[in-house]
Write a protein that holds these residues in place. Sequence first.
Motif, PDB file in Angstrom:
ATOM      1  N   ALA A 175      -4.900   1.581  -2.376  1.00 54.09           N
ATOM      2  CA  ALA A 175      -4.028   1.561  -1.201  1.00 54.09           C
ATOM      3  C   ALA A 175      -4.851   1.404   0.077  1.00 54.09           C
ATOM      4  CB  ALA A 175      -3.196   2.839  -1.153  1.00 54.09           C
ATOM      5  N   ASP A 176      -5.949   2.134   0.191  1.00 53.69           N
ATOM      6  CA  ASP A 176      -6.834   1.995   1.351  1.00 53.69           C
ATOM      7  C   ASP A 176      -7.401   0.580   1.432  1.00 53.69           C
ATOM      8  OD1 ASP A 176      -6.465   4.633   2.049  1.00 53.69           O
ATOM      9  OD2 ASP A 176      -8.299   5.349   1.098  1.00 53.69           O
ATOM     10  N   ASN A 214      -6.187   8.848 -10.465  1.00 58.77           N
ATOM     11  CA  ASN A 214      -5.547   9.106  -9.175  1.00 58.77           C
ATOM     12  C   ASN A 214      -6.364   8.520  -8.036  1.00 58.77           C
ATOM     13  OD1 ASN A 214      -4.970  11.054  -6.701  1.00 58.77           O
ATOM     14  ND2 ASN A 214      -3.221  11.202  -8.088  1.00 58.77           N
ATOM     15  N   SER A 215      -7.685   8.672  -8.123  1.00 57.44           N
ATOM     16  CA  SER A 215      -8.578   8.132  -7.102  1.00 57.44           C
ATOM     17  C   SER A 215      -8.504   6.611  -7.045  1.00 57.44           C
ATOM     18  CB  SER A 215     -10.012   8.583  -7.379  1.00 57.44           C
ATOM     19  OG  SER A 215     -10.918   7.986  -6.474  1.00 57.44           O
ATOM     20  N   LEU A 264       1.282   4.168  -3.108  1.00 59.36           N
ATOM     21  CA  LEU A 264       1.105   5.612  -2.963  1.00 59.36           C
ATOM     22  C   LEU A 264       2.361   6.389  -3.359  1.00 59.36           C
ATOM     23  CD1 LEU A 264      -0.989   5.885   0.330  1.00 59.36           C
ATOM     24  CD2 LEU A 264      -1.766   6.161  -2.030  1.00 59.36           C
ATOM     25  N   THR A 302      -0.851   6.825 -12.136  1.00 61.76           N
ATOM     26  CA  THR A 302      -1.937   7.640 -12.684  1.00 61.76           C
ATOM     27  C   THR A 302      -1.702   7.904 -14.159  1.00 61.76           C
ATOM     28  OG1 THR A 302      -2.440   8.706 -10.565  1.00 61.76           O
ATOM     29  CG2 THR A 302      -3.065   9.899 -12.561  1.00 61.76           C
ATOM     30  N   SER A 312      -5.335   5.660  -4.959  1.00 62.87           N
ATOM     31  CA  SER A 312      -5.460   5.902  -3.518  1.00 62.87           C
ATOM     32  C   SER A 312      -6.497   4.973  -2.895  1.00 62.87           C
ATOM     33  CB  SER A 312      -5.815   7.365  -3.255  1.00 62.87           C
ATOM     34  OG  SER A 312      -7.034   7.723  -3.883  1.00 62.87           O
ATOM     35  N   ARG A 313      -7.577   4.708  -3.620  1.00 65.09           N
ATOM     36  CA  ARG A 313      -8.593   3.794  -3.104  1.00 65.09           C
ATOM     37  C   ARG A 313      -8.023   2.391  -2.956  1.00 65.09           C
ATOM     38  NH1 ARG A 313     -14.451   2.482  -6.000  1.00 65.09           N
ATOM     39  NH2 ARG A 313     -15.117   0.860  -4.555  1.00 65.09           N
ATOM     40  N   SER A 324       0.826  -1.200   0.000  1.00 63.92           N
ATOM     41  CA  SER A 324       0.000   0.000   0.000  1.00 63.92           C
ATOM     42  C   SER A 324       0.860   1.250   0.000  1.00 63.92           C
ATOM     43  CB  SER A 324      -0.919  -0.014   1.227  1.00 63.92           C
ATOM     44  OG  SER A 324      -1.648   1.181   1.335  1.00 63.92           O
ATOM     45  N   ASP A 325       1.898   1.249   0.827  1.00 66.13           N
ATOM     46  CA  ASP A 325       2.796   2.405   0.885  1.00 66.13           C
ATOM     47  C   ASP A 325       3.520   2.618  -0.447  1.00 66.13           C
ATOM     48  OD1 ASP A 325       2.088   2.801   3.525  1.00 66.13           O
ATOM     49  OD2 ASP A 325       3.836   1.738   4.337  1.00 66.13           O
ATOM     50  N   ILE A 373       2.161   6.935  -7.081  1.00 65.10           N
ATOM     51  CA  ILE A 373       0.830   7.311  -7.540  1.00 65.10           C
ATOM     52  C   ILE A 373       0.873   8.152  -8.819  1.00 65.10           C
ATOM     53  CG2 ILE A 373       0.646   9.367  -6.076  1.00 65.10           C
ATOM     54  CD1 ILE A 373      -2.339   8.575  -5.661  1.00 65.10           C
TER      55      ILE A 373
END
Length: 484
Positions: free
Chosen positions: A112-113, A105-106, A83, A90, A109-110, A79-80, A86
């Motif tokens: 990674a969450d 981009n979203s 990001l 992207t 990040s999504r 995950s790190d 990114i």
Amino acid sequence: MNAEKEIKKDSLHENLDIEIKNNEKHIEIISPIGGSILGTVPAYSKEEVDREIKKAKNAFPAWRDTPLSVRAEVLYKASDILLRNIDELTDLLVHEVGKDKKSANSEISRTADFMRFTADTAKSIHGESIQGDNFSGFNKEKVAVVTREPVGVVLAISPFNYPINLAASKIAPALAAGNTVVFKPATTGALCGTKLVEIFKEAGLPDGVLTMVTGKGSEIGDYVVTHQGINFINFTGSTEVGEHISKMTTMVPLLMELGGKDAAIVLKDADLSFAAKNIVSGAFSYSGQRCTAVKRILVLNEVADELIAKLKELIEQLKIGNPLEEQVDVVPLINERAADFVWNLIEDAKEKGAKLICGGKRESNLIFPTLLDYVTTDMRVAWEEPFGPVLPVLRVESVDEAIRLANASEYGLQSSVFTENIEDAFYVASKLEVGTVQINNKTERGPDHFPFLGVKKSGIGTQGIRYSIEAMTRVKATVINLHY
């Protein structure tokens, strides 16, 4: 056959290997924006598929026995790394699948969450013990210790439209549960898939735990899904391909998210401005190339004119064009064949009497956002999944007629209901044959820990972080027999 149930079989939801030049060893990945060659991926032979599946099979025992805390740490690190990269990812998403920069981009990040939450959730899933005397005729001398165990080698097949997120949504829960994974991305999207695999390996994933096979579905698709080394198949794509896989496989568990024809049902007391805003966003973001896109409107006739006027105003404000040049709402479709399919749906509707409210223009594989009124059940666009920026309006005289038309579809992914009356909302929701009903919101996937599923021809099984982990594990009971 009833026109309401006569569905064509041409959905372009996914993974079609279109406009891709192939030689014996590599496949060229062509951008939907301008047609440039972005790179190549290997065109695997059956022997090479055998090799990758064998790697996963051999790596399984050690990964299964790896402590969960260690497996979770790999997901945190991945995950790190995701990001940190990114901006690069992207840019790749924009070029490879034509996504606008904000959405691309979203997606990163999504994802990674998603991976962090998957690690957290996996650590919170516990087994149980069951006393034998709970059942008549037995006593406390029997105790069952119930645990969840990984199923083995998971085949993860992802579509083109979310090549990072929908890949990770299969891979991360499978790895957290202790499975190894053979990953087959859609050919368009395979460069993104390659980067994702590299990130997992950089995060410390041992060799063989995650392998990837690339190539045309027509050449290795059937081979890999019927391979005896595969213990579970997790697939997102078209209903046609999903049905094909389910017919070929024997005694292999399936988790599938397939096509949809999501309806927005608008009742007479709805906040029409709010409904219009949600519908336009739900129908036209990423040009409708989403399984959960709003794909038809069922509106009570007495408010139809007002709703359509509001929709038209919002649609005409959408930015259309090349996502490399500016932030846009509507982008070129993934290829010319996809655009041809959508265009034919529009032409069929117009020929049969639909009223073109706006749109109806085309430049190569860019279809302008199109709104069609007075769509009837003999028109293809009323039933077929376009996977493109066309939105049909079917006027109805009653709530029950809206429910009937919604349920007449072969699909059952999601539906939206717009109303200010909560009793009416729950009445409609209780009658709809779908996996999810959104009340006063567009159809959409997420939050990712919610259950996500389709009924009828929209899928098999339930996804969502906990649900996906549980799907890719099996229950094992160890019975302790005590003798006092």
